[in-house]
Design an enzyme around this catalytic site. Structure first.
Site, short mmCIF file in Angstrom:
data_model
loop_
_atom_site.label_atom_id
_atom_site.label_comp_id
_atom_site.label_asym_id
_atom_site.label_seq_id
_atom_site.Cartn_x
_atom_site.Cartn_y
_atom_site.Cartn_z
N LYS A 15 -26.18 -0.01 48.01
CA LYS A 15 -27.37 0.51 47.66
C LYS A 15 -28.12 0.93 48.59
O LYS A 15 -28.73 2.01 48.76
CB LYS A 15 -28.24 -0.36 46.54
CG LYS A 15 -27.64 -0.61 45.18
CD LYS A 15 -28.62 -1.42 44.33
CE LYS A 15 -29.17 -2.72 44.96
NZ LYS A 15 -27.95 -3.71 45.18
N THR A 16 -28.35 0.22 49.63
CA THR A 16 -29.22 0.41 50.93
C THR A 16 -28.55 1.54 51.64
O THR A 16 -29.35 2.14 52.09
CB THR A 16 -29.60 -0.79 51.65
OG1 THR A 16 -30.35 -1.89 50.96
CG2 THR A 16 -30.41 -0.58 52.85
N VAL A 17 -27.32 1.36 51.82
CA VAL A 17 -26.82 2.42 52.71
C VAL A 17 -26.74 3.59 51.99
O VAL A 17 -27.29 4.69 52.66
CB VAL A 17 -25.02 2.04 52.69
CG1 VAL A 17 -24.42 3.25 53.60
CG2 VAL A 17 -25.00 0.96 53.86
N LYS A 37 -38.96 -0.68 48.50
CA LYS A 37 -38.02 -1.64 48.03
C LYS A 37 -38.92 -3.13 47.64
O LYS A 37 -39.08 -3.72 48.35
CB LYS A 37 -37.12 -2.08 49.36
CG LYS A 37 -36.32 -3.31 49.03
CD LYS A 37 -34.85 -3.32 48.16
CE LYS A 37 -34.46 -4.55 48.66
NZ LYS A 37 -32.76 -4.29 48.05
N ASP A 51 -33.03 -4.47 54.49
CA ASP A 51 -33.02 -3.49 53.62
C ASP A 51 -34.45 -2.70 54.12
O ASP A 51 -34.50 -1.47 54.37
CB ASP A 51 -32.97 -3.50 52.32
CG ASP A 51 -31.60 -4.07 51.98
OD1 ASP A 51 -30.79 -4.42 52.85
OD2 ASP A 51 -31.49 -4.92 50.76
N GLY A 113 -33.78 -1.00 43.82
CA GLY A 113 -33.76 -2.32 43.20
C GLY A 113 -33.07 -3.47 43.93
O GLY A 113 -32.94 -3.46 45.30
N ALA A 114 -32.73 -4.33 43.28
CA ALA A 114 -32.15 -5.74 43.75
C ALA A 114 -30.91 -6.16 42.84
O ALA A 114 -31.00 -6.17 41.87
CB ALA A 114 -33.11 -7.03 43.87
N PRO A 202 -17.25 6.99 51.96
CA PRO A 202 -16.20 6.17 52.52
C PRO A 202 -16.74 4.63 53.13
O PRO A 202 -17.88 4.56 53.15
CB PRO A 202 -15.70 7.09 53.53
CG PRO A 202 -16.86 7.79 54.14
CD PRO A 202 -17.50 7.88 52.78
N LYS A 203 -15.67 3.68 53.24
CA LYS A 203 -16.22 2.54 53.85
C LYS A 203 -16.42 2.77 55.48
O LYS A 203 -15.57 3.36 55.98
CB LYS A 203 -14.89 1.69 53.81
CG LYS A 203 -15.35 0.15 54.09
CD LYS A 203 -14.00 -0.76 54.17
CE LYS A 203 -13.70 -0.80 52.58
NZ LYS A 203 -12.50 -1.98 52.25
#
Length: 242
Positions: A15-17, A37, A51, A113-114, A202-203
């Protein structure tokens, strides 16, 4: 109030990325973007790898760490559990009070969110309750591998049951050489959920500002997202979100 709420189908899905990359990309579109956040567990908001710090850096907001994340907890647990271990009680009204004090400082906000949509954030409220109170459309971040169809479908059905508008899905962490599950899941997810996939990220071997921003620019369908958020200025008609 214009903005988007980024949630996930699980914890650790990125989510943060995605939020950071989206913030940087919106800045490139000359959109005045802020980040929020509200609850953070397991790391200090001031830590360079938190984050909060990453969101602040990527959005270039002048908001302080404390404004971005008013509630932090020591243990890396669901915020409700972490707060109870510290003998603290956090209520939805507490979070909303902070939101009201800062929401006019930017034209557009990315709220993260978390964990997933049903994680307990405080006394008698879940992530979904916060989303409903903020009245922001959802961007759902999903993992790419086996099991993601079930997690994503359940997340979306629950969101729909609460009347939460959904902007779309982002699949994050896709392998360089996807296996058969990763290759076949996206099309079925769209068919089952009735929600568009806006990108397949992508990773990353390393999370840097440059790589995250480039990832969003290359792999996210930004025109479609902006259209669904009514930020492209091309239509006076209201975009109907799922």
């Amino acid at each position: 109030m214009k903005g988007i709420f980024v949630t996930g189908t699980d914890t650790g899905v990125g989510k943060t990325v995605v939020s950071c990359g989206l913030a940087a990309a919106l800045k490139e579109q000359r959109i005045d973007v802020g980040v929020f956040k509200p609850l953070l567990s397991g790391i200090s908001r001031e830590h360079a790898e938190s984050d909060t710090s990453l969101l602040k850096q990527m959005s270039q907001t002048t908001l302080s760490h404390e404004e971005i994340t008013p509630f932090e907890f020591v243990e890396p647990l669901a915020p409700l559990v972490a707060a109870r271990l510290e003998e603290r009680k956090i209520f939805l009204e507490d979070v909303l009070a902070h939101w009201e004090s800062m929401k006019e400082k930017h034209e557009f906000f990315i709220v993260e969110g978390a964990g997933g949509i049903s994680v307990p954030l405080g006394e008698d409220f879940l992530v979904s309750d916060l989303i409903k109170a903020l009245q922001l459309p959802l961007l759902i971040v999903a993992r790419p591998n086996l099991g993601t169809i079930n997690h994503t479908f359940l997340t979306i059905q629950y969101a729909k049951s609460m009347g939460l508008p959904i902007a779309g899905i982002v699949i994050n962490g896709r392998s360089e050489h996807p296996d058969i599950a990763e290759a076949t899941s996206p099309e079925l997810m769209e068919d089952m959920c009735g929600v568009p996939i806006l990108g397949m990220m992508p990773k990353l071997d390393e999370v840097t500002k440059e790589k995250v921003q480039s990832m969003i620019q290359v792999y996210l369908d930004m025109p479609l997202l902006l259209n669904r958020l009514k930020l492209d200025g091309t239509s006076d008609q209201e975009v109907r979100l799922i």
